[in-house]
Design an enzyme around this catalytic site. Structure first.
Site, PDB file in Angstrom:
ATOM      1  N   LYS A 106       0.867  -1.187   0.000  1.00 50.56           N
ATOM      2  CA  LYS A 106       0.000   0.000   0.000  1.00 50.56           C
ATOM      3  C   LYS A 106       0.894   1.225   0.000  1.00 50.56           C
ATOM      4  O   LYS A 106       2.037   1.175   0.455  1.00 50.56           O
ATOM      5  CB  LYS A 106      -0.870   0.013   1.263  1.00 50.56           C
TER       6      LYS A 106
HETATM    7  P1  NAD Z   1     -13.235   7.431  -2.508  1.00 50.91           P
HETATM    8  O1  NAD Z   1     -12.172   8.447  -2.345  1.00 50.91           O
HETATM    9  O2  NAD Z   1     -13.813   7.180  -3.862  1.00 50.91           O
HETATM   10  O3  NAD Z   1     -14.479   7.803  -1.544  1.00 50.91           O
HETATM   11  C1  NAD Z   1     -14.330   7.999  -0.180  1.00 50.91           C
HETATM   12  C2  NAD Z   1     -15.665   8.443   0.418  1.00 50.91           C
HETATM   13  O4  NAD Z   1     -15.505   8.600   1.830  1.00 50.91           O
HETATM   14  C3  NAD Z   1     -16.175   9.793  -0.100  1.00 50.91           C
HETATM   15  O5  NAD Z   1     -17.593   9.752  -0.174  1.00 50.91           O
HETATM   16  C4  NAD Z   1     -15.733  10.760   0.997  1.00 50.91           C
HETATM   17  O6  NAD Z   1     -16.530  11.940   1.027  1.00 50.91           O
HETATM   18  C5  NAD Z   1     -15.936   9.895   2.225  1.00 50.91           C
HETATM   19  N1  NAD Z   1     -15.159  10.321   3.390  1.00 50.91           N
HETATM   20  C6  NAD Z   1     -13.881  10.779   3.416  1.00 50.91           C
HETATM   21  N2  NAD Z   1     -13.523  11.087   4.675  1.00 50.91           N
HETATM   22  C7  NAD Z   1     -14.597  10.801   5.455  1.00 50.91           C
HETATM   23  C8  NAD Z   1     -14.864  10.885   6.841  1.00 50.91           C
HETATM   24  N3  NAD Z   1     -13.938  11.345   7.697  1.00 50.91           N
HETATM   25  N4  NAD Z   1     -16.082  10.475   7.289  1.00 50.91           N
HETATM   26  C9  NAD Z   1     -17.028  10.026   6.440  1.00 50.91           C
HETATM   27  N5  NAD Z   1     -16.832   9.919   5.116  1.00 50.91           N
HETATM   28  C10 NAD Z   1     -15.640  10.300   4.632  1.00 50.91           C
HETATM   29  O7  NAD Z   1     -12.659   6.086  -1.866  1.00 50.91           O
HETATM   30  P2  NAD Z   1     -13.116   4.598  -2.161  1.00 50.91           P
HETATM   31  O8  NAD Z   1     -12.283   4.053  -3.249  1.00 50.91           O
HETATM   32  O9  NAD Z   1     -14.599   4.532  -2.234  1.00 50.91           O
HETATM   33  O10 NAD Z   1     -12.613   3.865  -0.821  1.00 50.91           O
HETATM   34  C11 NAD Z   1     -13.398   3.851   0.361  1.00 50.91           C
HETATM   35  C12 NAD Z   1     -12.846   2.800   1.301  1.00 50.91           C
HETATM   36  O11 NAD Z   1     -12.879   1.522   0.655  1.00 50.91           O
HETATM   37  C13 NAD Z   1     -11.399   2.998   1.739  1.00 50.91           C
HETATM   38  O12 NAD Z   1     -11.266   2.526   3.053  1.00 50.91           O
HETATM   39  C14 NAD Z   1     -10.625   2.097   0.783  1.00 50.91           C
HETATM   40  O13 NAD Z   1      -9.390   1.679   1.324  1.00 50.91           O
HETATM   41  C15 NAD Z   1     -11.580   0.929   0.670  1.00 50.91           C
HETATM   42  N6  NAD Z   1     -11.405   0.119  -0.540  1.00 50.91           N
HETATM   43  C16 NAD Z   1     -11.493   0.677  -1.784  1.00 50.91           C
HETATM   44  C17 NAD Z   1     -11.367  -0.136  -2.895  1.00 50.91           C
HETATM   45  C18 NAD Z   1     -11.536   0.398  -4.288  1.00 50.91           C
HETATM   46  O14 NAD Z   1     -11.542  -0.406  -5.236  1.00 50.91           O
HETATM   47  N7  NAD Z   1     -11.709   1.680  -4.492  1.00 50.91           N
HETATM   48  C19 NAD Z   1     -11.111  -1.515  -2.747  1.00 50.91           C
HETATM   49  C20 NAD Z   1     -11.043  -2.046  -1.461  1.00 50.91           C
HETATM   50  C21 NAD Z   1     -11.193  -1.225  -0.372  1.00 50.91           C
END
Ligand code: NAD
Length: 416
Positions: A106
């Site tokens: 990561k």
């Molecule tokens: P993203 O940046 O597309 O979206 C993040 C979301 O979280 C947004 O809606 C943002 O406004 C919100 N957010 C940010 N800070 C916040 C807070 N303090 N409180 C509440 N909401 C908050 O990110 P993503 O790709 O959707 O990833 C979200 C989570 O899923 C992360 O933990 C990431 O590690 C995990 N994840 C993502 C993927 C992927 O394919 N994108 C895969 C596995 C895990």
């Protein structure tokens, strides 16, 4: 805060439970916990206004016993080395649980992408590649999107890496389709969250058609999870972004809300949406719902609010939304938690399929990608739920036991 409730502390505690249960000798346990490489570097950026900003960049590689390192790049102001160690470790267990031929990594930058222009982000992303170019590659370490990054950043990485190595689409996954991305990758994590939620709900005796769901986060994962869960008949009663969310116990019109969000500003856009009433992120987590899906940042459920969580089923769409103290409290309260390494594994699974397509120089159709994803997630769910039942343990411990066993076998076979 106790040391254990930091992301790194929680991750170690979850691993320790598996090591103890599997009776793995302490030296090997230490080896499985330790990271292969932890790198931090400076990223200077000349801002559009002429000022100089200095960011910290990171890449942590945890384990490569089962294949090249694999893991996302996160652009978020609150990241540090401990976050990335925890997230890299998690990737090792996630890839092993899904039986993907990868280890865990990561990385990212402690910037706020919403504060940077597109030009500034491109420079920063390409500078990041300069710093880690010697560590990455399709057989070494394959980055992917995470919070704050997406197909656009992956395209910039392809470009920067190509200058030294020639066009090598397999160096990253989550790319735009035109640059070798896989059909279905953008939706894959949310699609997988919805599938695993449906399987977990069925096992818990919850009828998804009658179920109420609250989702924290409406980025890539949260928005697609919401859409696919709504498609499966669930009633999404609340959804949020960083600035708060919307709530309607009768159910929100998810497509309409997401459409408004896309048109709105990148930050705190739910404030300006219509549909339901306003709700804070804190209150959303404590709503009286059947299923809670934290899909934003880590550590949002801790000892502080674990006793207020009302949902019976918590599906970890984000990475590490529940810390180890909260995990113990929720288990004691009889809640079911579907761990992140299973719930959000759809993303890395289709990343693997993208990497395979890049190696084949052949694009699969979306139906084939989705069918393969569904089958792999189903297999992982069956193995975790069967192990949990056989050993009378919770789903997280069962998932860790399967993953740790697989990595240990690879370490043993390869020798020291
Ligand atoms: P993203 O940046 O597309 O979206 C993040 C979301 O979280 C947004 O809606 C943002 O406004 C919100 N957010 C940010 N800070 C916040 C807070 N303090 N409180 C509440 N909401 C908050 O990110 P993503 O790709 O959707 O990833 C979200 C989570 O899923 C992360 O933990 C990431 O590690 C995990 N994840 C993502 C993927 C992927 O394919 N994108 C895969 C596995 C895990």
């Amino acid at each position: 805060m106790s040391g254990q409730s930091t992301p790194r502390g929680s991750c170690e505690q979850f691993l320790d439970r598996a090591l103890n249960k599997l009776q793995i000798e302490p030296e090997l346990g230490h080896l499985l916990r330790a990271c292969y490489r932890e790198v931090r570097f400076e990223l200077p950026l000349k801002r559009d206004d002429g000022s100089i900003a200095l960011y910290n960049g990171y890449r942590v590689q945890h384990d490569q016993s089962r294949g090249p390192f694999k893991g996302g790049l996160r652009f978020h102001p609150d990241v540090d080395m401990d976050h990335f160690v925890a997230l890299a470790t998690l990737m090792t267990w996630k890839c092993a649980l899904l039986n993907l031929p990868f280890g865990g990594a990561k990385g990212g930058v402690d910037c706020d992408p919403a504060d940077l222009s597109e030009r500034e982000l491109e420079i920063l992303t390409k500078r990041l590649v300069e710093r880690i170019a010697m560590m990455i590659g399709p057989d070494r370490d394959i980055p992917a999107p995470d919070m704050g990054t997406g197909p656009r950043e992956m395209a910039w990485i392809v470009d920067a890496y190509a200058h030294q190595n020639g066009f090598t689409p397999g160096v990253v996954t989550g790319k735009p389709i035109q640059l070798g991305g896989s059909l279905g990758r953008v939706e894959a994590t949310g699609r997988g969250v919805a599938q695993i939620t449906a399987l977990a709900a069925k096992a818990a005796g919850i009828d998804l058609q009658e179920a109420t769901v609250a989702i924290q986060g409406c980025g890539n994962v949260g928005s697609h999870a919401a859409r696919f869960l709504a498609e499966r008949g669930a009633r999404i009663v609340a959804i949020s972004d960083a600035g708060g969310g919307r709530h309607d116990q009768d159910g929100l019109d998810i497509d309409k809300l997401i459409e408004q969000l896309n048109e709105g500003q990148r930050r705190q856009a739910f404030k300006n949406c219509d549909g339901g009433g306003a709700i804070s992120n804190k209150d959303l987590l404590e709503l009286e719902v059947d299923i809670l899906v934290p899909a934003a940042v880590g550590n949002v459920i801790s000892a502080e609010n674990a006793r207020q969580i009302a949902a019976g089923l918590i599906v970890e769409a984000a990475n590490m939304p529940v810390d180890c103290e909260a995990d113990a409290i929720l288990r004691e309260r009889g809640k079911t938690i579907v761990p992140d390494i299973l719930a959000n594994a759809g993303g890395v699974t289709v990343s693997y399929l993208e990497w395979v397509q890049n190696r084949q120089r052949y694009q699969w159709d979306e139906q084939q990608v989705n069918a393969e994803l569904e089958q792999r997630l189903e297999t992982a769910w069956q193995s975790v739920s069967a192990r949990a039942e056989a050993e009378a343990v919770d789903l997280r411990l069962a998932a860790y036991m399967i993953a740790v066993e697989r990595v240990k076998q690879a370490v043993d076979m390869r020798g020291f």
